[in-house]
Design an enzyme around this catalytic site. Structure first.
Site, short mmCIF file in Angstrom:
data_model
loop_
_atom_site.label_atom_id
_atom_site.label_comp_id
_atom_site.label_asym_id
_atom_site.label_seq_id
_atom_site.Cartn_x
_atom_site.Cartn_y
_atom_site.Cartn_z
N ASP A 101 -38.44 11.95 7.57
CA ASP A 101 -39.36 10.99 6.99
C ASP A 101 -39.86 11.42 5.62
O ASP A 101 -40.68 12.34 5.53
CB ASP A 101 -40.53 10.84 7.98
CG ASP A 101 -41.62 9.92 7.49
OD1 ASP A 101 -41.33 9.07 6.63
OD2 ASP A 101 -42.76 10.04 7.97
N ASP A 287 -39.44 5.59 1.01
CA ASP A 287 -39.86 6.09 2.33
C ASP A 287 -38.83 5.80 3.41
O ASP A 287 -38.71 4.68 3.88
CB ASP A 287 -41.20 5.44 2.68
CG ASP A 287 -41.80 5.99 3.96
OD1 ASP A 287 -41.20 6.91 4.55
OD2 ASP A 287 -42.87 5.50 4.37
#
Length: 407
Positions: A101, A287
């Site tokens: 992530d 992201d």
């Protein structure tokens, strides 16, 4: 023989420099809940305000992650997360699947001491079985967009593919209230943001790789495919470099504007060639832990109108699947280059029983930065563009992804 030895050293010395981590793509929590008819009830119970009130007393007083407004600073939308890879912790190795992530910087996995239902259904870290384990004892709390968790900090040996990182600090999750993580197909999260983004779990994994000199270059790259589980490459994280086989053309580099998230500047956002949003430029974060493309509420609501999307009672926006070919293109201008998404790219298709549903891949999330409101370029964008994250020169690079098996 000296020559051969030198060759061996050269070959072996660079063998761990490029580290390939295969990523699997699976159906998201949201898709699973929709299929079982539980989505509406779930969303009611997991609204951040309701959630805060219900569980605040279960956490130690003053847990920083419980401060109101905290969830808007740290966006994890694991409701839609789809791409996971394998890591191992401890000696002997204990395996876990994690979301890699770029929108966070902490590593955590469930603990064998965890008391939540979510932990029963996932692989748990057994500290007492690892000979290289170091107890830390400090507590931590992380507040997600869709849930909280709390745990204790620890240190142990981490393996990502063929790279070993000594003394990696990580969180052992002990309490994951609610049911967000019950449904999750992954065990934990490995954050790849800048150190400024850590809650308090020590040095991020990639920083430790750099300190321990396990990689050739301070770079990692993501390839996310549009396919799931049919034998073709579903996704790949490459640590230490760039794979030129997975993109076409040149990489366009954009400087990082604030070193916490991988934050960059958007020149403008155009619909069907006409600049509609952030005409004077705005900020965005790249992201991999967010599935959709998000932007400020007013902009996104107008964008949903422009692409003919209508709201549902689950907060999503539906599009008539028969109209996809007539929908406008949405273009992000980054570093003077146009990144155009057609409806085929920005619409998420889902089967519900025998019916095909088409959802908008855009979502309203109000996220502030010192330079104004922020957009998030999540997987809807990253499936189309190979992305390179360069810590050496603090820049992000994009090039059109080459979807080899998918044309």
């Amino acid at each position: 023989t000296d020559m051969w030895r030198l060759l061996l050293v050269l070959v072996c010395g660079t063998s761990s420099a490029l580290v390939r981590v295969p990523l699997r793509r699976v159906s998201s929590i949201r898709t699973q809940l929709r299929a079982s008819g539980e989505l509406e009830a779930f969303l009611k119970g997991h609204h951040p305000d309701t959630f805060n009130r219900r569980y605040a007393q279960c956490f130690p007083p003053g847990t920083p992650s419980l401060r109101l407004g905290r969830s808007s600073e740290r966006i994890y939308n694991f409701m839609d997360a789809q791409y996971f890879g394998e890591i191992s912790l401890g000696t002997p190795e204990q395996n876990f699947s994690v979301v890699f992530d770029t929108g966070s910087a902490d590593l955590w996995v469930p603990s064998s001491y965890c008391v939540s239902q979510a932990c029963v259904l996932h692989r748990n870290f057994r500290a007492f079985k690892s000979t290289s384990f170091h107890h830390d004892g400090r507590m931590f709390g992380i507040h997600y967009g869709s849930g909280h968790m709390m745990g204790v900090m620890a240190r142990d040996t981490l393996k990502v593919a063929n790279v070993t990182i000594q003394n990696q600090e990580f969180g052992e999750s002990i309490y994951e209230p609610g049911t967000t993580f019950v449904m999750a197909r992954f065990d934990g999260v490995l954050g790849m943001g800048y150190p400024a983004l850590t809650e308090n779990l020590g040095n991020p994994v990639f920083d430790n790789m750099l300190v321990q000199k396990t990689l050739d270059e301070p770079v990692f790259s993501f390839y996310l495919s549009r396919r799931t589980g049919n034998g073709s490459l579903e996704g790949e994280l490459l640590l230490g470099g760039i794979d030129e086989e997975l993109y076409d053309g040149q990489i366009n580099w954009l400087p990082v504007t604030a070193k916490a998230y991988w934050q960059i500047k958007i020149d403008s956002v155009a619909v069907q060639g006409e600049s509609v949003f952030c005409p004077r430029g705005c900020q965005a974060i790249v992201d991999t832990g967010t599935s959709l493309i998000t932007g400020p509420t007013n902009d996104i609501l107008f964008l949903q109108q422009l692409i003919g999307a209508t709201p549902t009672n689950t907060g999503e926006f539906l599009i008539n699947c028969a109209r996809l070919t007539s929908l406008p293109q949405v273009t992000f201008v980054l570093g003077g280059k146009e990144y155009t998404l057609t409806a085929e790219h920005y619409v998420r298709k889902e089967m519900l029983e025998d019916k095909e549903l088409c959802f908008s891949g855009f979502q309203a999330v109000d996220m502030a930065s010192s330079q104004g409101p922020m957009w998030i370029l999540g997987d809807v964008f990253l499936r189309q563009y190979y992305s390179v994250f360069d810590r050496g020169q603090d820049r992000v690079g994009f090039a059109p992804a080459r979807h080899i098996t998918e044309e």
